[in-house]
Motif scaffolding. Sequence first.
Motif, short mmCIF file in Angstrom:
data_model
loop_
_atom_site.label_atom_id
_atom_site.label_comp_id
_atom_site.label_asym_id
_atom_site.label_seq_id
_atom_site.Cartn_x
_atom_site.Cartn_y
_atom_site.Cartn_z
N VAL A 55 100.90 16.34 164.46
CA VAL A 55 100.61 14.73 163.44
C VAL A 55 99.33 14.84 164.48
N GLY A 56 98.72 14.96 165.20
CA GLY A 56 97.57 14.55 165.99
C GLY A 56 96.01 14.93 165.31
N ILE A 57 96.20 15.57 164.96
CA ILE A 57 94.55 15.96 163.03
C ILE A 57 94.59 15.09 162.46
N ILE A 58 96.02 14.16 162.04
CA ILE A 58 95.76 12.53 161.41
C ILE A 58 95.21 11.84 162.04
N ALA A 59 95.16 11.49 162.96
CA ALA A 59 95.24 10.78 164.15
C ALA A 59 93.51 10.96 164.47
N LEU A 60 93.47 12.07 164.66
CA LEU A 60 92.34 12.32 164.46
C LEU A 60 90.99 11.80 163.63
N ILE A 61 91.78 12.05 162.06
CA ILE A 61 90.50 11.63 161.28
C ILE A 61 90.77 10.20 161.13
N VAL A 62 91.40 9.71 161.60
CA VAL A 62 91.08 8.00 161.74
C VAL A 62 90.21 7.64 162.56
#
Length: 260
Positions: free
Chosen positions: A71-78
Amino acid sequence: MDKLKFWDFGIIDFIDVFLVAILLYYVYKLVKGTVAVNIFIGIIVIYVIWKVTDLLNMFMLHNIFDGFMKVGIIALIVVFQPEIRKFLLMVGSTNLSGQRRFFSKMKFLKTENNTETDISAIVAACEKMSSTNTGALIVLERNNNLDFLTGTGDEMSITVTQPIIESIFFKNSPLHDGAIIIANNTVKATRVILPVNNESTIPQRFGLRHRAAIGITEKTDALALVVSEETGQISYIVNGEFVMYKDTDELLKLISKALT
């Protein structure tokens, strides 16, 4: 057999590692000097732990980090939204002229002399305008091509000199509104409209020129010089942040180092 395969390191594997190293270097260079660099280092640490726990068959700990990575990819984008935007802009703005500049910096491929920006003339003009409280906004192009902004103003091709810059920002000049973009010692556009940073954290004493300078340096790797019309203060802005300096000599060194 697995150990033998591990040491079976071919030319493709070398290229793969080399390209990953280059990618990590440029990502680090992109976030260097910003708060995001600490987050970037933290992500690398978590990634290494994730791989080590998998290698050592530490199932419980690995599953925890595995869930984070999924789920880290979503956090990275933000979290890295400004940096991702800047990186994509850097890739998208790559053109033949940029490639020529890149190869011309390599001595063994150099076939022509690079035109260095006359920083002294720019700073001297800022000092003169500062003494008369003449507002100015100067953007210095680096690796990111700013041609996408020139259409918002008047495209030019004028060699940089102190009188030219002063005449552009003269209060009765039709060109004094907006920013000028300088690249390779040439004023490539005047009256340019820049993206404005609307963050409430910016002190109210800073006007549209400062907010525009912050906005363009956040979204690209450009440098910005602002002369305040109210106080005459000269501000130097990089990566969306004000860079403090003691005197003109230090300012010249900072800009020269950044352009180099």
